[in-house]
Design a protein around this motif. Sequence first.
Motif, mmCIF file in Angstrom:
data_model
loop_
_atom_site.group_PDB
_atom_site.id
_atom_site.type_symbol
_atom_site.label_atom_id
_atom_site.label_comp_id
_atom_site.label_asym_id
_atom_site.label_seq_id
_atom_site.Cartn_x
_atom_site.Cartn_y
_atom_site.Cartn_z
ATOM 1 N N ILE A 112 -10.440 0.785 1.849
ATOM 2 C CA ILE A 112 -10.289 -0.583 1.335
ATOM 3 C C ILE A 112 -10.430 -1.603 2.468
ATOM 4 O O ILE A 112 -10.999 -2.663 2.295
ATOM 5 C CB ILE A 112 -8.932 -0.744 0.618
ATOM 6 C CG1 ILE A 112 -8.961 0.029 -0.708
ATOM 7 C CG2 ILE A 112 -8.585 -2.207 0.364
ATOM 8 C CD1 ILE A 112 -7.632 0.155 -1.380
ATOM 9 N N ARG A 128 -8.137 -5.126 -15.489
ATOM 10 C CA ARG A 128 -8.383 -3.764 -15.007
ATOM 11 C C ARG A 128 -7.074 -3.114 -14.566
ATOM 12 O O ARG A 128 -6.839 -1.928 -14.825
ATOM 13 C CB ARG A 128 -9.374 -3.800 -13.836
ATOM 14 C CG ARG A 128 -9.710 -2.442 -13.275
ATOM 15 C CD ARG A 128 -10.720 -2.516 -12.148
ATOM 16 N NE ARG A 128 -10.183 -3.229 -10.986
ATOM 17 C CZ ARG A 128 -10.876 -3.487 -9.887
ATOM 18 N NH1 ARG A 128 -12.138 -3.114 -9.787
ATOM 19 N NH2 ARG A 128 -10.327 -4.132 -8.868
ATOM 20 N N LEU A 184 -16.783 -3.800 -9.430
ATOM 21 C CA LEU A 184 -18.046 -3.131 -9.118
ATOM 22 C C LEU A 184 -19.190 -4.026 -9.608
ATOM 23 O O LEU A 184 -19.233 -4.390 -10.786
ATOM 24 C CB LEU A 184 -18.110 -1.749 -9.772
ATOM 25 C CG LEU A 184 -16.985 -0.797 -9.363
ATOM 26 C CD1 LEU A 184 -17.154 0.554 -10.006
ATOM 27 C CD2 LEU A 184 -16.945 -0.634 -7.853
ATOM 28 N N PHE A 230 -6.216 -6.878 -6.143
ATOM 29 C CA PHE A 230 -6.486 -7.137 -4.730
ATOM 30 C C PHE A 230 -6.791 -8.619 -4.495
ATOM 31 O O PHE A 230 -7.067 -9.361 -5.429
ATOM 32 C CB PHE A 230 -7.696 -6.316 -4.274
ATOM 33 C CG PHE A 230 -7.556 -4.845 -4.505
ATOM 34 C CD1 PHE A 230 -6.940 -4.021 -3.581
ATOM 35 C CD2 PHE A 230 -8.031 -4.274 -5.679
ATOM 36 C CE1 PHE A 230 -6.818 -2.663 -3.806
ATOM 37 C CE2 PHE A 230 -7.910 -2.910 -5.911
ATOM 38 C CZ PHE A 230 -7.306 -2.109 -4.978
ATOM 39 N N ARG A 278 -15.985 1.027 0.929
ATOM 40 C CA ARG A 278 -14.900 0.197 0.383
ATOM 41 C C ARG A 278 -14.741 0.464 -1.117
ATOM 42 O O ARG A 278 -13.614 0.567 -1.619
ATOM 43 C CB ARG A 278 -15.242 -1.270 0.643
ATOM 44 C CG ARG A 278 -14.145 -2.226 0.252
ATOM 45 C CD ARG A 278 -14.584 -3.655 0.565
ATOM 46 N NE ARG A 278 -13.679 -4.585 -0.069
ATOM 47 C CZ ARG A 278 -12.539 -4.980 0.454
ATOM 48 N NH1 ARG A 278 -12.167 -4.520 1.619
ATOM 49 N NH2 ARG A 278 -11.758 -5.827 -0.185
ATOM 50 N N GLU A 279 -15.877 0.593 -1.780
ATOM 51 C CA GLU A 279 -15.854 0.840 -3.228
ATOM 52 C C GLU A 279 -15.171 2.177 -3.562
ATOM 53 O O GLU A 279 -14.407 2.272 -4.518
ATOM 54 C CB GLU A 279 -17.299 0.853 -3.719
ATOM 55 C CG GLU A 279 -17.439 0.913 -5.210
ATOM 56 C CD GLU A 279 -18.913 0.859 -5.589
ATOM 57 O OE1 GLU A 279 -19.603 -0.092 -5.169
ATOM 58 O OE2 GLU A 279 -19.361 1.772 -6.291
ATOM 59 N N HIS A 336 0.831 -1.213 0.000
ATOM 60 C CA HIS A 336 0.000 0.000 0.000
ATOM 61 C C HIS A 336 0.863 1.260 0.000
ATOM 62 O O HIS A 336 0.499 2.267 -0.603
ATOM 63 C CB HIS A 336 -0.931 0.003 1.223
ATOM 64 C CG HIS A 336 -2.079 -0.950 1.078
ATOM 65 N ND1 HIS A 336 -3.004 -1.156 2.066
ATOM 66 C CD2 HIS A 336 -2.457 -1.760 0.056
ATOM 67 C CE1 HIS A 336 -3.912 -2.041 1.660
ATOM 68 N NE2 HIS A 336 -3.578 -2.432 0.444
ATOM 69 N N ASN A 359 -12.716 -7.157 -5.950
ATOM 70 C CA ASN A 359 -13.173 -5.771 -5.815
ATOM 71 C C ASN A 359 -13.692 -5.174 -7.114
ATOM 72 O O ASN A 359 -13.440 -4.007 -7.425
ATOM 73 C CB ASN A 359 -12.060 -4.887 -5.248
ATOM 74 C CG ASN A 359 -11.883 -5.109 -3.762
ATOM 75 O OD1 ASN A 359 -12.854 -5.309 -3.041
ATOM 76 N ND2 ASN A 359 -10.653 -5.108 -3.311
ATOM 77 N N ILE A 396 -11.552 1.611 -3.380
ATOM 78 C CA ILE A 396 -11.058 0.907 -4.574
ATOM 79 C C ILE A 396 -10.882 1.909 -5.727
ATOM 80 O O ILE A 396 -9.859 1.916 -6.422
ATOM 81 C CB ILE A 396 -12.057 -0.202 -5.003
ATOM 82 C CG1 ILE A 396 -12.258 -1.231 -3.891
ATOM 83 C CG2 ILE A 396 -11.610 -0.862 -6.305
ATOM 84 C CD1 ILE A 396 -11.052 -2.018 -3.508
#
Lengths: 227, 388
Positions: B385, A156, A97, A91, B290-291, A53, A95, B294
């Motif tokens: 996150i 992505r 959408l 990740f 969380r989104e 991170h 994650n 991201i």
Amino acid sequence: MNDQAPVIDVRDVVKTFDKGLTRALDGVTLSIDKGEFVSITGPSGCGKSTLLHAIAALEKPDSGEIYINGEEITSKRDLSRYRARTIGLVFQLHNLLPNLSASENVQVPMYEISISPRERRKRADELLGLVSLQGKEKKRPTQLSGGERQRVAVARALSNGPPIILADEPTGNLDSKASLQVIELLKNIQREQGVTLVLVTHNASIAEAADRAVHMLDGRIESKAED
Amino acid sequence: MLWPLLRCQKARKYLKGTSVSFVLFILSNLMRQKIRTGLTVLGISIGITAVVALGIFVHSAKVATEGLIQAGGSDFIIGRDGSADLTLSTVTEDEIAAVSAYEEVEYVTGALIAIFGVGSSPFFLQFGIEPEALDFFEVEILEGTRLSPGATDEMLLGNSSSVGADLGDTIEIRDLEFTVVGIYDTGASMLDGGAILPLAAVQEYERKPNIVTIAFVRTRPGTDIESLKARIEDDYPNLAAAATLDEVGDIDQGTQILDAVELGISAIAIFIGGIAVMNTMVMAVFERTREFGILRALGWRTRRIIQMVIGESLLLCLIAAAAGSLLAIGLTQLVILFPAVSSFIEIEYTLNVFLRGLIVGVSVGLLGAIYPAYRAARLSPAQAIRYE
């Protein structure tokens, strides 16, 4: 090791949480060359993800410096551009959408670069082809298997053509067969496109696939083994 | 309408990267919680319905009043300054004589207006005027004849009157009987929904001898009307001259009250709608913490996050504005079916009223998005996150 300047240069980075009570990174120093595949292993809580991170500029270190392509990033205020163009993130949980199709998910990071919607769609579909998901462009994440979702996440991460890919336990939620496919995919991309790949994993066999394995313990780097 | 905005450099910079697909992305975010989105849209659209429907009625009422002012081909009307309502204005015959003495004035005629239930019409407008004045006061007779000079028991019926009578019928008003001798059309909905009667008869049953409600003034060609109106008001401070709807506020404060009520309801709709939208958007931001992390991790700038939250809020309110406007049209069409309303006003839809609904919708959207957008923009990507 080659003679070029490292693409990622982490110098004596310290990061604490809980008002200094938890020392997640305790003076980490690490150099990664261009095109290198480095795995970071270690027990839970050793600071692997925090280090990733920090390199991705999602966490600001308390002290120390991080240089990416020779440019110091820890003192920069707006790092969105850096994250959008230099880093591709994968990740542990995909994650994605849930309300977007596979193609639309791949297009999400492209909103930050100036390309037309048509070009965006074209590039996303090409990337889905690269990760062997032709014909699944319009599928929603819920209509894909775990391995397929993670491959969409890889596509992505590649959407803006970043020189560095950071993967945080990308196979943590996959079965062994799907894990192998994702790792093979990442390795192929690293090899064919010359990107630098940093992969955090618990899995020793996956770590062995890297050019170099770095082991962490209690916020410090224990060993830097050459493959 | 948006083109000047898009031409603005600053706006273009702000909207850079915004595309149809981004708008669809925003729409799909709203559709993730269909019931919540639907209920929020319903709540806001009810507020916008109130604003738009009231706007339509107020505008239609003003148009009806304006039609009355300009009836008979007059240049302006004279009424009592400061009257609470046009029908409560009183002008004496002496004052009419004084106004007719101005050399620029071609003719002046007074009219006594009374409104109460007659026959099947709950609010029947009776316009008392000297029968002889109809030589000047222009009324198109569709059927029958005009009032006879000196008549006391004749009446003309408006062509949109709901009193339920026809040519030759007799109508009883306050124990007096009047025979319908003609059907007229003036183009003024308020007047066409009622009747024209002899002034003396209306003054008698209303017990208002020598008094009229307003006086209609026609000037000679070449007259500076504004100057004449100003002179009359200077010479007779208790009188007010009005040629337009804006000026009629001096004689009819009801229009000003309607404007104030309309503004008040708009403000309440914005306030309550803003809270409803804020509640929805805050919940959306919390649920999608969380989104947002991201998206920030994937390189989205805080500005785009703000764009997305405001965009969702605005889109929600634009849908509500469209639904509210359609509901308002339906509601007004329903209400106009009541004779009590249709005999007074003719519903008129103007762009301004719908623009007001849109402005309320956009204001609600922006007001409701401020805090959620601020919160979403301040989220730390790494913390977001990790958020469960």
